[in-house]
Design an enzyme around this catalytic site. Sequence first.
Site, PDB file in Angstrom:
ATOM      1  N   LYS A 193     -19.397  -8.509 -21.102  1.00 12.29           N
ATOM      2  CA  LYS A 193     -19.592  -7.232 -21.808  1.00 12.29           C
ATOM      3  C   LYS A 193     -20.874  -7.271 -22.638  1.00 12.29           C
ATOM      4  CE  LYS A 193     -14.606  -6.575 -21.991  1.00 12.29           C
ATOM      5  NZ  LYS A 193     -13.368  -6.638 -22.777  1.00 12.29           N
ATOM      6  N   GLN A 196     -10.567  -7.871 -28.119  1.00 14.84           N
ATOM      7  CA  GLN A 196     -10.286  -8.509 -26.837  1.00 14.84           C
ATOM      8  C   GLN A 196      -8.816  -8.947 -26.767  1.00 14.84           C
ATOM      9  OE1 GLN A 196     -12.515  -8.839 -24.265  1.00 14.84           O
ATOM     10  NE2 GLN A 196     -10.841  -9.709 -23.066  1.00 14.84           N
ATOM     11  N   ASP A 238     -12.375   1.336 -25.739  1.00 10.25           N
ATOM     12  CA  ASP A 238     -11.417   0.844 -24.735  1.00 10.25           C
ATOM     13  C   ASP A 238     -10.436   1.955 -24.338  1.00 10.25           C
ATOM     14  OD1 ASP A 238     -11.796  -1.718 -23.776  1.00 10.25           O
ATOM     15  OD2 ASP A 238     -10.831  -2.696 -25.498  1.00 10.25           O
TER      16      ASP A 238
END
Length: 264
Positions: free
Chosen positions: A45, A89, A112
């Site tokens: 990422k 995460q 997200d």
Amino acid sequence: MTIKEFVAKEKQALSLDVSGMERKPHLVIIQANDSPASDAYVRGKMRDCDEIGARSTLCLLPPTTEEDFLLQKIAEYNADDDVDGLIVQLPLPKHISEAKVKLAVDPKKDVDGFHPLTTFIPCTPKGIVDYLADIGFEFQGKNAVVLGRSEIVGKPMAKLLLAKNCNVTVLHSKTTEEDKVFYIAHADLIVVAIGRLGFLDQRFQYKESAVIVDVGINRNEEGKLRGDAVADLPVAVQTPVPGGVGLLTRLALMKNLIIAAKNR
Ligand code: NAP
């Protein structure tokens, strides 16, 4: 066009977009685990951010981090005007509530797409739909089967395909084998996200014109990454693993980050 080529093309367009922005989008990733798989995802990422000219910051915390401390960190980044996108995460250590963490992220920075009030489409379904549109898949009236009903893939995938006017059937671990055979045989689109190595195989019949999108990430006996479908099924399109949905998911995250930066 392969998925790799599609992603390269899209990233070029994103770079151009970012090059015209006065303030470069800034993604913060909080990682509170020491999982090698998470390390690799986070590195990917951050590399994507570099490639498109965005900024990224990793806040690496030990797996012993207390829940309150993590929530405090999230609150700090929520309040930080220089942060456009904030992601935590997964997986989180067992003693930390995933639900609380997802609710703590400011929906405006939730790139997200996990917060109930988020305006962002979760990255895996978004990446898949963007790719299908690019290869000319016509959603309207098509029979779509989604295998798996998780909060991050199966459910948002089904919702998005419904919004695209597909006839959506969601199958899960309690669906009988007989029903799976029936629905899969009638599907124009199969999105499989169950985490079972090679689950979709020759025991099922497929439409020749079907598209299979393989979300699964599993390791085979040799330790190699493989999907939820065996390779080379007799369909029109089947996405590979690796080099498939993972790349689409990362691309969608970059798109969400740019949207977040522009929305400010
Ligand atoms: P998850 O939370 O473990 O959910 C798995 C889902 O599959 C559940 O809904 C479960 O049904 C269903 N399932 C399990 N066995 C089944 C079977 N035999 N037949 C039908 N359904 C079955 O998994 P997830 O987070 O959605 O992830 C799924 C897979 O995608 C994993 O391999 C994960 O690593 C991968 N993944 C990849 C990406 C990417 O970017 N490439 C992103 C996210 C996830 P129940 O609800 O009945 O238990």
